[in-house]
Design a protein around this motif. Structure first.
Motif, PDB file in Angstrom:
ATOM      1  N   VAL A 116      30.923  55.087 -15.772  1.00 10.19           N
ATOM      2  CA  VAL A 116      29.668  55.389 -15.094  1.00 10.19           C
ATOM      3  C   VAL A 116      29.643  54.596 -13.726  1.00 10.19           C
ATOM      4  N   GLU A 117      29.486  55.668 -12.509  1.00  8.36           N
ATOM      5  CA  GLU A 117      30.023  55.531 -10.831  1.00  8.36           C
ATOM      6  C   GLU A 117      29.004  55.476 -10.078  1.00  8.36           C
ATOM      7  N   ASN A 118      28.625  54.864  -9.924  1.00  5.51           N
ATOM      8  CA  ASN A 118      27.444  54.479  -8.232  1.00  5.51           C
ATOM      9  C   ASN A 118      25.950  55.263  -8.862  1.00  5.51           C
ATOM     10  N   LEU A 119      25.969  54.634 -10.452  1.00  6.04           N
ATOM     11  CA  LEU A 119      24.828  55.273 -10.823  1.00  6.04           C
ATOM     12  C   LEU A 119      23.445  53.914 -10.109  1.00  6.04           C
ATOM     13  N   ASP A 120      22.708  54.997  -9.785  1.00  5.92           N
ATOM     14  CA  ASP A 120      21.241  54.336  -9.160  1.00  5.92           C
ATOM     15  C   ASP A 120      20.116  55.059  -9.915  1.00  5.92           C
ATOM     16  N   ILE A 121      19.735  54.667  -9.957  1.00 11.83           N
ATOM     17  CA  ILE A 121      17.948  55.345 -11.507  1.00 11.83           C
ATOM     18  C   ILE A 121      17.917  54.631 -12.401  1.00 11.83           C
ATOM     19  N   GLU A 122      16.558  55.240 -11.549  1.00  9.70           N
ATOM     20  CA  GLU A 122      15.111  54.436 -13.123  1.00  9.70           C
ATOM     21  C   GLU A 122      15.049  55.299 -13.501  1.00  9.70           C
ATOM     22  N   PHE A 123      14.433  54.655 -14.731  1.00  9.56           N
ATOM     23  CA  PHE A 123      12.787  55.409 -15.975  1.00  9.56           C
ATOM     24  C   PHE A 123      11.795  54.701 -16.219  1.00  9.56           C
ATOM     25  N   ALA A 124      10.994  55.305 -15.319  1.00  7.43           N
ATOM     26  CA  ALA A 124       9.381  54.254 -15.549  1.00  7.43           C
ATOM     27  C   ALA A 124       9.080  53.511 -17.235  1.00  7.43           C
ATOM     28  N   ARG A 125       8.390  53.010 -16.467  1.00  3.65           N
ATOM     29  CA  ARG A 125       7.374  52.730 -18.228  1.00  3.65           C
ATOM     30  C   ARG A 125       7.000  53.731 -18.897  1.00  3.65           C
ATOM     31  N   GLY A 126       6.524  54.040 -20.350  1.00  2.00           N
ATOM     32  CA  GLY A 126       5.816  55.251 -20.726  1.00  2.00           C
ATOM     33  C   GLY A 126       6.694  56.855 -20.587  1.00  2.00           C
ATOM     34  N   GLU A 127       8.043  56.682 -19.977  1.00  2.00           N
ATOM     35  CA  GLU A 127       8.953  57.733 -19.646  1.00  2.00           C
ATOM     36  C   GLU A 127       9.379  57.991 -20.902  1.00  2.00           C
ATOM     37  N   PHE A 128       9.423  59.465 -20.829  1.00  2.00           N
ATOM     38  CA  PHE A 128      10.195  60.484 -21.761  1.00  2.00           C
ATOM     39  C   PHE A 128      11.912  61.185 -21.450  1.00  2.00           C
ATOM     40  N   VAL A 129      12.559  60.702 -21.566  1.00  2.00           N
ATOM     41  CA  VAL A 129      13.755  60.487 -20.970  1.00  2.00           C
ATOM     42  C   VAL A 129      15.505  61.491 -22.016  1.00  2.00           C
ATOM     43  N   PHE A 130      15.696  62.549 -21.274  1.00  2.00           N
ATOM     44  CA  PHE A 130      16.274  63.283 -22.457  1.00  2.00           C
ATOM     45  C   PHE A 130      18.043  62.982 -21.337  1.00  2.00           C
ATOM     46  N   LEU A 131      19.056  62.289 -21.783  1.00  2.00           N
ATOM     47  CA  LEU A 131      20.007  62.045 -21.517  1.00  2.00           C
ATOM     48  C   LEU A 131      21.455  62.829 -21.788  1.00  2.00           C
ATOM     49  N   VAL A 132      21.838  64.145 -20.927  1.00  2.00           N
ATOM     50  CA  VAL A 132      22.275  64.895 -21.542  1.00  2.00           C
ATOM     51  C   VAL A 132      23.978  65.185 -20.731  1.00  2.00           C
ATOM     52  N   GLY A 133      25.017  65.776 -21.021  1.00  2.00           N
ATOM     53  CA  GLY A 133      26.266  65.852 -20.608  1.00  2.00           C
ATOM     54  C   GLY A 133      27.523  66.359 -22.041  1.00  2.00           C
ATOM     55  N   ALA A 134      28.269  66.217 -21.458  1.00  2.00           N
ATOM     56  CA  ALA A 134      30.052  66.347 -22.232  1.00  2.00           C
ATOM     57  C   ALA A 134      29.789  65.441 -22.982  1.00  2.00           C
ATOM     58  N   SER A 135      30.592  65.162 -23.718  1.00  2.00           N
ATOM     59  CA  SER A 135      31.629  63.761 -24.212  1.00  2.00           C
ATOM     60  C   SER A 135      31.920  62.796 -23.768  1.00  2.00           C
ATOM     61  N   GLY A 136      32.024  62.053 -22.818  1.00  2.00           N
ATOM     62  CA  GLY A 136      32.352  60.885 -21.678  1.00  2.00           C
ATOM     63  C   GLY A 136      32.167  60.776 -20.847  1.00  2.00           C
ATOM     64  N   SER A 137      31.121  61.511 -20.691  1.00  2.00           N
ATOM     65  CA  SER A 137      30.036  61.846 -19.761  1.00  2.00           C
ATOM     66  C   SER A 137      29.644  60.361 -18.869  1.00  2.00           C
ATOM     67  N   GLY A 138      28.914  59.352 -19.917  1.00  2.00           N
ATOM     68  CA  GLY A 138      28.933  58.026 -19.505  1.00  2.00           C
ATOM     69  C   GLY A 138      27.311  57.610 -20.210  1.00  2.00           C
ATOM     70  N   LYS A 139      27.084  58.538 -21.214  1.00  2.00           N
ATOM     71  CA  LYS A 139      25.628  58.619 -21.711  1.00  2.00           C
ATOM     72  C   LYS A 139      24.988  57.057 -22.515  1.00  2.00           C
TER      73      LYS A 139
END
Length: 300
Positions: free
Chosen positions: A19-42
């Motif tokens: 992962v590179e220069n990752l700047d992201i926030e998941f708030a309390r109570g959120e439902f988040v899907f992480l998608v991406g190809a293999s090796g994408s950083g999930k």
């Protein structure tokens, strides 16, 4: 609830960051899907939340705590507030559904009286109140995943991470698992789910974060699995093939001679071998210390 502050993770010197220069926030109570190809950083993101690996640069915060400041002896307490669900269920084959859930409470010293109350509540919540004495091999894949979710949630964690929880299930069964995760989310738990399940993402219409080459290329509210985003791999707009390297945006290019962090390699981006749930690990170490009473319930 979860924040990545300019985070970069490189497993080996000279290798492209997972992962590179990752700047992201998941708030309390959120439902988040992480998608991406293999090796994408999930999966690397999940490993850092669990403090299974540390960022090379930047800071990861969980529930307002800087993980770099948490000493190793406090990590088990951190993980007790984070439930983890895997694609392959990770149930103990010699233990019943009841006992698999029970152990998550036993290892933290939960009083027996509380265990007797909570485990049946969890079995009822996941729709398996009549199957507590079944062994994993006597349950369907969907039922095994429900037990795994009950085990991850029995301690009422504030965060639930799910790594491809519907990957081994048919579409109809997967819908039931998604409904269960949605119910847990509605109870206040933050749910972050890595998935390749198009149907799940499209049906739920929650926040979708797409990763490409270790970077976030899409962060969409009420999103779909596929997108018109020009740098999307999963939508076919960006080739997931080294033969098309010249077509990649310069920010996502890997320098010649380097390879992306492999999800199949020892230092790669997969949870399957390395990211073992603390409770499961403890069970393997202490399984023989638990006798069974006449009802098949583990005794301390």
């Amino acid at each position: 609830m979860i924040r990545f502050d300019n985070v970069t993770k490189t497993y080996m010197r000279g290798q492209h960051p997972a992962v590179e220069n990752l700047d992201i926030e998941f708030a309390r109570g959120e439902f988040v899907f992480l998608v991406g190809a293999s090796g994408s950083g999930k999966s690397t993101m999940m490993r850092m939340v669990l403090k299974e690996t540390a960022p090379t640069l930047g800071t990861v915060y969980v529930a307002g705590r800087d993980l770099s400041r948490i000493p190793s002896w406090k990590v088990p307490a951190l993980r007790r507030d984070i439930g983890m669900v895997f694609q392959d269920f990770r149930l103990l084959p010699s233990k019943t559904a009841y006992q698999n859930i029970e152990f998550a409470l036993a290892v933290i010293g939960t009083p027996r009286k509380v265990v007797r109350r909570l485990v049946p509540e969890m079995l009822e919540m996941v729709g398996l109140e009549d199957k507590g004495k079944r062994l994993p091999h006597e349950l369907s894949g969907g039922e095994q995943q429900r037990v795994a979710i009950a085990r991850a949630y029995v301690n009422r964690p504030s965060i639930l991470l799910a790594d491809e929880p519907t990957g081994n299930l048919d579409p109809s069964t997967a819908e039931g698992i998604l409904d269960l995760l949605s119910e847990i989310n509605e109870r206040g738990t933050t749910v972050v789910m890595a998935t390749h399940d198009h149907g799940a993402v499209d049906r739920m219409r929650r926040r979708v974060v797409e990763m490409v080459g270790g970077r976030v290329v899409r962060d969409e509210r009420e999103g779909l699995y596929e997108s018109e985003t020009p740098v999307s791999v999963i939508s076919g707009h960006l080739p997931d093939d080294s033969a098309h390297r010249s077509e990649l945006p310069s920010a996502l290019l890997v320098d010649e001679g380097e390879q992306p962090a492999s999800e199949d390699g020892p230092a790669g981006d997969v949870l399957e071998e390395e990211l073992i749930d603390e409770r499961d690990a403890l069970l393997e170490q202490h399984e023989d210390a638990f006798a069974e009473d006449e009802d098949g319930e583990a005794l301390r």
